[in-house]
Design a protein around this motif. Structure first.
Motif, short mmCIF file in Angstrom:
data_model
loop_
_atom_site.label_atom_id
_atom_site.label_comp_id
_atom_site.label_asym_id
_atom_site.label_seq_id
_atom_site.Cartn_x
_atom_site.Cartn_y
_atom_site.Cartn_z
N GLY A 101 78.60 5.36 151.00
CA GLY A 101 78.28 4.34 150.02
C GLY A 101 76.83 4.37 149.59
O GLY A 101 76.47 3.79 148.56
N ASP A 102 75.97 5.04 150.36
CA ASP A 102 74.54 5.13 150.03
C ASP A 102 74.07 6.56 150.32
O ASP A 102 73.37 6.81 151.29
CB ASP A 102 73.74 4.11 150.83
N SER A 103 74.50 7.48 149.47
CA SER A 103 74.16 8.88 149.64
C SER A 103 74.14 9.55 148.27
O SER A 103 74.57 8.98 147.27
CB SER A 103 75.19 9.58 150.53
N ALA B 292 72.06 9.70 155.66
CA ALA B 292 72.61 8.84 154.62
C ALA B 292 73.91 8.24 155.15
O ALA B 292 74.51 8.74 156.10
CB ALA B 292 72.85 9.64 153.35
N THR B 293 74.37 7.19 154.53
CA THR B 293 75.59 6.52 154.97
C THR B 293 76.61 6.54 153.84
O THR B 293 76.27 6.72 152.67
CB THR B 293 75.31 5.06 155.38
N ARG C 131 75.41 12.33 155.50
CA ARG C 131 76.49 11.36 155.28
C ARG C 131 77.77 11.86 155.94
O ARG C 131 78.16 13.00 155.80
CB ARG C 131 76.74 11.19 153.78
N ASP D 67 77.63 9.81 146.85
CA ASP D 67 78.11 8.55 146.28
C ASP D 67 77.46 8.25 144.94
O ASP D 67 78.13 7.80 144.00
CB ASP D 67 77.86 7.40 147.27
N ARG D 68 76.15 8.49 144.86
CA ARG D 68 75.46 8.23 143.60
C ARG D 68 75.95 9.16 142.50
O ARG D 68 76.11 8.75 141.34
CB ARG D 68 73.95 8.36 143.78
#
Length: 287
Positions: free
Chosen positions: A16-18, A13-14, A202, A21-22
């Motif tokens: 901002g997109d993990s 995951a990166t 991430r 983050d969610r």
């Protein structure tokens, strides 16, 4: 520096997109006011982890303040948070050229619909990328076993005391020299050390450092005390933006007295830099 394990084979995951983050994402309701559904995936037994909560409030302040990086953030945990709806209210205290200061509180509702404040923080934010490179320190990275010689919750033949849903969100490999408690033979030293990351790969950033300082098993376990060790107050200093790769977290307790102990944490990145420090006061249930 200890040798790290090989890179995960699963897709990473990166930032901002993990999942992190969610699960810390906020929905703006009004200027400085945000709604969030606290995820059950970050619970210790039934209570929401304090580091996850600090990251939630840290994200709210990053949005409310003109600077995006937490430099120092102090939290008082007033009541235990539960998974489910919550509201975060922020207030800008002061803005300056290099630092901005704000406060934030997280609220939930009881069965009668009354609002309950769970956690209150005061923080100063800035720009980590603007800091000078000059470092003068006597601090040294912690020395412990390579990751492949360390152990995580998945290595235990039986459920580990105090483990819970948050363990599935983390890549946590504990130094064997701080694992005596898991074998019924605590060292009495009040130390806990581990390789740390997020399970989905991430990389760390300033907000996830707020989680890292409060994600290891309590040092009380190695003192010979089991059970929940609730945080009363937690202060985190973020010193620089972490390099990609696993973190090393070292936590020590020197004094347990009157049913309270302190935990001093250091977080080091893959470039051997001290990226975060913290101290928390926690309550210990002795009987």
């Amino acid at each position: 520096m200890p040798e790290a394990a090989s890179a995960p084979t699963a897709p990473q995951a990166t930032i901002g997109d993990s999942e992190f983050d969610r699960d810390t994402a906020l929905i703006p309701r009004a200027p400085g006011v945000y709604d969030i559904d606290l995820s059950a995936g970050w619970t210790i037994i039934s209570a929401v982890n304090g580091g996850y909560l600090l990251a939630v409030l840290g994200r709210a302040l990053a949005d409310a303040l003109p600077h995006s990086d937490p430099f120092t953030i102090s939290a008082h945990y007033l009541t235990a948070s539960q998974p489910g709806p919550a509201v975060v209210r922020t207030d800008v205290v002061r803005t300056g050229r290099t630092l901005s200061t704000g406060q934030a509180s997280l609220f939930q509702y009881d069965a009668e619909g009354n609002e309950i404040e769970r956690i209150r923080v005061l923080a100063s934010y800035g720009d980590l990328d603007s800091l000078p490179d000059d470092v003068r320190t006597t601090a040294k990275p912690p020395v412990f076993a390579p990751m492949e010689h360390c152990f995580g919750p998945e290595d235990s033949p039986a459920p580990v005391s105090g483990s819970s849903a948050i363990a599935d969100r983390l890549m946590l490999k504990l130094d064997p020299s701080t694992l005596g408690w898991a074998l019924g033979q605590p060292s009495g030293k009040g130390e806990m050390r581990a390789w740390f990351g997020l399970a989905d790969g991430r990389d760390a950033d300033p907000l996830s450092l707020l989680l890292a300082v409060d994600a290891l098993p309590p040092t009380a376990f190695e003192i010979g005390i089991s059970g929940w060790v609730p945080t009363v107050e937690l202060t985190v200093h973020v010193r620089c933006r972490p390099a990609p790769g696993p973190l090393r977290v070292s936590i020590t307790t020197r004094n347990l007295a009157g049913g309270f102990l302190e935990e001093d944490a250091e977080v080091w990145d893959s470039a051997d830099r001290l990226v975060a420090q913290s101290r928390q006061l926690a309550r210990v249930r002795l009987s």
